[in-house]
Enzyme design. Sequence first.
Site, PDB file in Angstrom:
ATOM      1  N   GLU A  24      -3.585  -5.594  -4.011  1.00 58.17           N
ATOM      2  CA  GLU A  24      -3.215  -5.556  -2.592  1.00 58.17           C
ATOM      3  C   GLU A  24      -3.369  -6.900  -1.890  1.00 58.17           C
ATOM      4  OE1 GLU A  24      -4.767  -3.127  -4.125  1.00 58.17           O
ATOM      5  OE2 GLU A  24      -3.471  -1.391  -3.789  1.00 58.17           O
ATOM      6  N   HIS A  34      -8.285   8.057   1.181  1.00 60.84           N
ATOM      7  CA  HIS A  34      -6.830   8.174   1.307  1.00 60.84           C
ATOM      8  C   HIS A  34      -6.387   8.838   2.607  1.00 60.84           C
ATOM      9  CE1 HIS A  34      -6.966   7.633  -3.131  1.00 60.84           C
ATOM     10  NE2 HIS A  34      -5.758   7.161  -2.991  1.00 60.84           N
TER      11      HIS A  34
HETATM   12  C1  LIG Z   1      -6.588  -0.181  -4.503  1.00 56.50           C
HETATM   13  C2  LIG Z   1      -5.662   0.924  -4.800  1.00 56.50           C
HETATM   14  N1  LIG Z   1      -4.355   0.682  -4.912  1.00 56.50           N
HETATM   15  C3  LIG Z   1      -3.495   1.689  -5.173  1.00 56.50           C
HETATM   16  C4  LIG Z   1      -3.941   2.961  -5.318  1.00 56.50           C
HETATM   17  C5  LIG Z   1      -2.979   4.095  -5.629  1.00 56.50           C
HETATM   18  N2  LIG Z   1      -3.155   4.439  -7.045  1.00 56.50           N
HETATM   19  C6  LIG Z   1      -3.969   5.442  -7.414  1.00 56.50           C
HETATM   20  S1  LIG Z   1      -4.130   5.550  -9.058  1.00 56.50           S
HETATM   21  C7  LIG Z   1      -3.085   4.267  -9.315  1.00 56.50           C
HETATM   22  C8  LIG Z   1      -2.779   3.812 -10.698  1.00 56.50           C
HETATM   23  C9  LIG Z   1      -4.007   3.360 -11.381  1.00 56.50           C
HETATM   24  O1  LIG Z   1      -3.714   2.925 -12.670  1.00 56.50           O
HETATM   25  P1  LIG Z   1      -4.871   2.609 -13.689  1.00 56.50           P
HETATM   26  O2  LIG Z   1      -5.905   1.755 -13.053  1.00 56.50           O
HETATM   27  O3  LIG Z   1      -4.254   2.074 -14.917  1.00 56.50           O
HETATM   28  O4  LIG Z   1      -5.551   4.009 -13.968  1.00 56.50           O
HETATM   29  P2  LIG Z   1      -4.862   5.357 -14.526  1.00 56.50           P
HETATM   30  O5  LIG Z   1      -4.359   6.117 -13.365  1.00 56.50           O
HETATM   31  O6  LIG Z   1      -3.784   4.954 -15.468  1.00 56.50           O
HETATM   32  O7  LIG Z   1      -5.968   6.077 -15.180  1.00 56.50           O
HETATM   33  C10 LIG Z   1      -2.615   3.764  -8.104  1.00 56.50           C
HETATM   34  C11 LIG Z   1      -1.681   2.644  -7.961  1.00 56.50           C
HETATM   35  C12 LIG Z   1      -5.313   3.192  -5.153  1.00 56.50           C
HETATM   36  N3  LIG Z   1      -5.845   4.426  -5.222  1.00 56.50           N
HETATM   37  N4  LIG Z   1      -6.161   2.156  -4.915  1.00 56.50           N
END
Ligand SMILES: Cc1ncc(C[n+]2csc(CCOP(=O)(O)OP(=O)(O)O)c2C)c(N)n1
Lengths: 321, 328
Positions: free
Chosen positions: B61, B130
Site C-alpha cells: 500500500e 476491515h
Molecule cells: C495490507 C492489506 N492489503 C490488502 C488486504 C486484502 N487482502 C486480504 S488477503 C489478501 C491476499 C493475501 O495474500 P497472501 O499474503 O499470499 O496470503 P494468502 O491469502 O494467499 O494466504 C489481500 C490482498 C489486506 N487484508 N491487508
Amino acid sequence: MTTSLTKEKLIEMFGKMIEIRFFEEKVFELYAQNLVPGTIHLYLGEEAVAVGVCTALNKDDYITSTHRGHGHCIAKGADLNRTMAEILGKKTGYCKGKGGSMHIADFNIGMMGATAVVGAGLPIAVGAALSAKLRNTSQIVACFFGEGASNQGTFHESINMAATWCLPVIFVCENNLYAMGTRQSRVMAIENISDRAAAYGIPGVTVDGNDVIAVYKASQKAAGQARKGEGPTLIECKTYRLKGHSRVDPAKYRPKQEVEEWLKKDPIKRLKQHLIETKTLTEQEIQQIEKQAQTKIEEAVKFAMESPTPNPEEALEDIYA
Amino acid sequence: MRKITYRDALREALREEMKRDPTVFLLGEDIGKYWGGAFKVTEGLAEEFGEERVRDTPISENAIIGTAVGAAITGTCPVAEIMFGDLTALAMDQIANQAAKIRYMFGAQAKCPMVIRTPFGAGVNIASHHSQSLEAWFMHTPGLHVAVPSTPYDAKGLLKTAIRGNNPTVFCEHKLLYPIEGEVPEQEYTIPFGKADTKREGEDVTIVATLYMVHKALNAAKQLEKENAINAEIIDPRTLTPLDTQAIIKSVKKTGRLIIVTEDCKTAGVSAEIAAIAAEHAVDYLDAPIKRVAEPDTPIPFSPPLEQYVIPNEKTIIKALKEVLQTW
Ligand SMILES: Cc1ncc(C[n+]2csc(CCOP(=O)(O)OP(=O)(O)O)c2C)c(N)n1
C-alpha cells in the site's frame, strides 16, 4: 518421504492435520448454511505447513497468524470449541465474538493472534522474539504469512531487524502461489521467496509445503538455531489452497491443469500413504483417528451453536486495560 | 431517467475519464482482469484499456500511493485503489506527508493530481481491520480533498471532478453503497467540490449526514414525518474538504435544530467538526443543543449483535431527533 521421526510425532501430526481438514470442511459447510457471519479464508490444502511448524515448537513458544488462520490456531493447540464459537460470533469464543474468523487468538498457548492486515504480523513476531531475549527465556517465535505479504515493507524491515539483532524468529512463508487472484509471477520477479533471505544475511530455504515431514524438519532445524541464539531463518513452504481465496471465490484465475496437479499433492493424502507404506498405521487405525477427529468437530459445532451470542453492550467493553 | 448502481456509476466515471484523458491510469491490488477489484468497481476496465493503464500491484500500500504521487507530480493522473479504507493506514506517510504536502512544501512548484479510492464502513461482519470509517483522518490533513458520495449520481459526478482536479483527493466510498441504485443521466456532468446537496427539504430540524448514513437519515426522516408530522431537512456535504459550511449554516438558521449523523467514531470525528462550525456560526439560531449520532469510541467488533450495536441506525437517529425537538 524418508524420516527419522518417532512414530508418536508422526501420528500426532496426522491427527492435527486431519482435525484442521475436517474443521475447515465444517466451517465451509456452516458458511454455506449462512451460519458464519462475514467472510472466511480456509486453510484447506495447507495443513502440512502449520502442523509441521508448530510440531517443532514448544507450548510456550509464540506464533503470529493471518486472515487464513484457523489452521495455525489448531496446530498450536487451540481448543476447537472456542475456535468454532469465535467463528460463529459467540460469547464463548476465544475473543468473546469481537474478533471472528480473521482474528482468533489464544495467548495461553502463545498464539498471539491473527491479523487481517497482510504483513502486519511480521514485526509483531520480531517484537515477541526481542521480548523473549530481554526476558532471558528460551522461547522462540514462528511467524506465518503468505507470499503476497512478502511484498510489504514490513517483511523486509522485520527480517532485517531480526537478522541484525539475531532474534529467535522463524519466518514461515506459506507460498500458495496466489494472493487473491494475483499469481506470484505477476507481482514478483523471483520464483523463490527464500531467495530474499540472502539480502538480510539469514538462511533461507524452500521446502515442499505439502510434505509435513519436510516442513517439520526444516522448522526443527530453524528452531534449534533460533534457540541457540543463532538468529532467524526464512522458510518458504510451497503449497496450494484447495479452494478459493475467501468465501465463495470460485478461483477461476487458476488453470484447471494446475489445480489438478496440486490436488494430487494433497498433504493429507500423502501423509496417509506414507503412514501405510511404512506400516506406521493400518487403514483401520487411520479410520479410527479420523473418526475421533470428526467427533471432536461435531462437539465443537454443537458447543458453538448452543453458545449464546454476546450482549450488544459488550461492544463497549475491553477497549482499555 | 435510467437507474444504475453506485458501483456502475463509479466505473462509468473511470471509463469516461480514461477515454477523455490518456494520462489517467488506475493502480491497485487485484483491480485487473483476474478480479476486477474486491468490490468489482474496475471490472472490465483492464480488458478495455489494457494492463498498462489498469495495473495490478503487489500488496504494497505505501508504495502504491507513493508511486501514484511520483506519477502525479510528473504529468500523469493516477487513480489508486486501496482495497479497504482501513488499509490506508499502511500508506499514511505517502498520503499525509507526501501527497498532501508536496505542493506547499516545495513552494507551489508542483501539483499532485491524484485520486485514492477506498471503501469505508461497517455492517458486513468483517471486524476491526476491515470496517472502520476514517474520513476524519484525511479531513485533518491540509492539502487533501475528501469526497464522500452517498448516491450513484454523486459518486459519478464527484469522481470525475476528483480526476480532473489538481489536488490529491481521498475518495471515500462505502461498502454497503455499491449495490444501491439511483438515477444517473446518460449525458456528461460533473459535481463541483464544496457544494452540499439537500437530500430532503424540511423546516423543523437539520440533519447533516454522510455516506451510508444519508440513507438511514432519509428513512428516519420519512418515519418521523409519517408518525409525528415533523419535517427534517437532510444536508449531504458530499465533500468534507472543501466543506460547504454555508449550506450547513443556512439550514441550521432555518430550522434552529441540528443533528449530525456519521459512521465514524464520535471523538474528534467528522461530526465534531460540523458541530463546531454550527456552534461558531449559528449558535444564536439554535433552539436546542446540537446532537451527534456517531459510532461510540470503540473498534468495530465482529459478532453481528455487537456490530449492530455500534453502528448508528434509524432508531438512534429518531431518538436524537426527538431529543432536539423536545424543546419545541
Ligand atoms: C495490507 C492489506 N492489503 C490488502 C488486504 C486484502 N487482502 C486480504 S488477503 C489478501 C491476499 C493475501 O495474500 P497472501 O499474503 O499470499 O496470503 P494468502 O491469502 O494467499 O494466504 C489481500 C490482498 C489486506 N487484508 N491487508
